[in-house]
Design an enzyme around this catalytic site. Structure first.
Site, short mmCIF file in Angstrom:
data_model
loop_
_atom_site.label_atom_id
_atom_site.label_comp_id
_atom_site.label_asym_id
_atom_site.label_seq_id
_atom_site.Cartn_x
_atom_site.Cartn_y
_atom_site.Cartn_z
CD GLU A 29 -2.51 0.83 2.92
OE1 GLU A 29 -2.04 -0.01 3.73
OE2 GLU A 29 -3.54 1.50 3.14
CE LYS A 42 -7.20 0.47 3.56
NZ LYS A 42 -5.99 0.87 4.33
CB CYS A 67 -4.12 -2.29 4.25
SG CYS A 67 -3.09 -2.51 5.75
#
Lengths: 260, 260
Positions: free
Chosen positions: A38, A108, A140
């Site tokens: 990320e 995300k 994540c």
């Protein structure tokens, strides 16, 4: 198909230095798909939105073009987290770039902690094809919601590219559960190092890994090691959701009684 | 609240002997809720439906009354797997019996392997209250479907009683993931021993455990040990789904984009 990750400690705010590190890492191994953490080129720990926006770029911007040319030059598909700007919004995004020049951008969906003060959330999970494999992307904290990978699985994903800056110790083992419940390959590319800025100190936990359908750990590295690591996989295996001749992970779901 | 499990190796087809073992186990510790394995009084490995039905009973039957009187006598709520008959159907069920005489019956929703040739599947997940705790029940293979425990969590469950006859090695660690993603307590009562009948040989994996919200392993025993083990828990903790001041495990779900 050979798939791998680049685990390293990005220099905060120094895109050129991080690109240089990535270029240097290519000496050893060349998987077909290389997954990076990320926000791999900017670092993670922005003090606020104003600081973050300075490092954001609209696609196709200069960092994107560098990655695209590196992908073409090396013949490696690169999937990396990056800080995306779209008009007045910024996103914690990942871009998959193929040597042929195709690309896919994932934003995300589940923002963690102070990311909610900095980024806008994404609004789409999707699956695409590359070299006959069906690929889904996550970033994540998306890992903690079983619905995210379940959705990608139901969309046909065989390989999940998971770009991470993990600070909690749970995810790596939880991804084994995810691969048991969904029978997919999962590549978690996590970063190492520490970022201590603006009163927040993050210690990133490394231990990047590749898990095969059924929870088989194919590859896991240490919490501080740096480099490119890769392993051969057969994405077709993920198409078989049978556990035995009586049980099928998807068809045995009881949507008639779930309330989620 | 003190909660525990009784891990043991049931004698196949000998309900009275298994009851005797349970009675003998009470000498040492008395939790408020004691969880027993799946099909704890009959054994698991039935050759076919005809054999299984011989051991099935409608509630309230003799085994149920024995458990109810034992629960009352000892002041312990007992939640145990048992073989239930309802008209012409038989179910892989669990019954929770309180010392006050209340009871709740759960019928296994996700049948594993040859269970599909023997049992009818249940059609309901539910939550009930006992001693101010909100309780949900699952049986063995239900674990692999994240939707099952998610549904119980959304119904308000704080403590999951998980009755198991596990033969695969994955579940115990996966339950840590389940308690991270749902922030619930999970008591997995698994059995030990081997059943080798009708061409199928099952080796049960023990390692019964209690996990607290956030994936904290409070108690896990070995794969062959027998006995009652228990630990104090505060079910209220499971009501807090905040991971930090920005993230709430339930409210952060993105049902607008999931497709599962």
């Amino acid at each position: 198909m050979r798939i791998g990750f680049y685990q390293f400690s990005p220099a905060f705010g120094d895109i050129e230095k991080n690109l240089e590190m990535l270029r240097g890492s290519f000496a050893k191994e060349l998987p077909h798909i290389l997954v990076l953490p990320e926000l791999a080129f900017t670092g993670y720990n922005f003090v606020n939105r104003e600081e973050a926006i300075k490092y954001a770029e609209e696609i196709p911007g200069p960092l994107f073009e560098e990655i695209r040319s590196l992908s073409k030059e090396k013949g490696v598909a690169i999937s990396t987290g990056f800080l995306e700007r779209v008009g007045d919004n910024i996103y914690n995004s990942a871009v998959f770039v193929s040597p042929e020049g195709d690309y896919y951008v994932y934003r995300k969906v589940h923002l963690f902690y102070k990311e909610k003060e900095i980024f806008s959330p994404g609004d789409r999970l999707f699956v695409f094809e590359y070299r006959d494999a069906k690929i889904g992307m996550l970033i994540c904290f998306d890992w903690i919601f079983p619905e995210a990978m379940r959705t990608l699985t139901l969309m046909g994903a065989e390989v999940i590219l998971h770009h991470a800056n993990l600070v909690l110790p749970f995810c790596q083992d939880a991804m084994i559960t995810r691969s048991i419940e969904n029978r997919v390959f999962i590549v978690t590319a996590n970063r190492t190092g520490v970022e201590d800025r603006g009163g927040e100190r993050y210690v990133f936990t490394g231990r990047s890994q590749v898990v095969a359908p059924g929870g088989k750990l194919l590859l896991r590295v240490g919490d501080e090691v740096t480099g490119v690591f890769s392993v051969d996989i057969d994405p077709d295996i993920a198409g078989d959701k049978n556990i035995n001749r009586f049980n099928h992970l998807i068809m045995d779901r009881r949507q008639d009684i779930y309330r989620c």
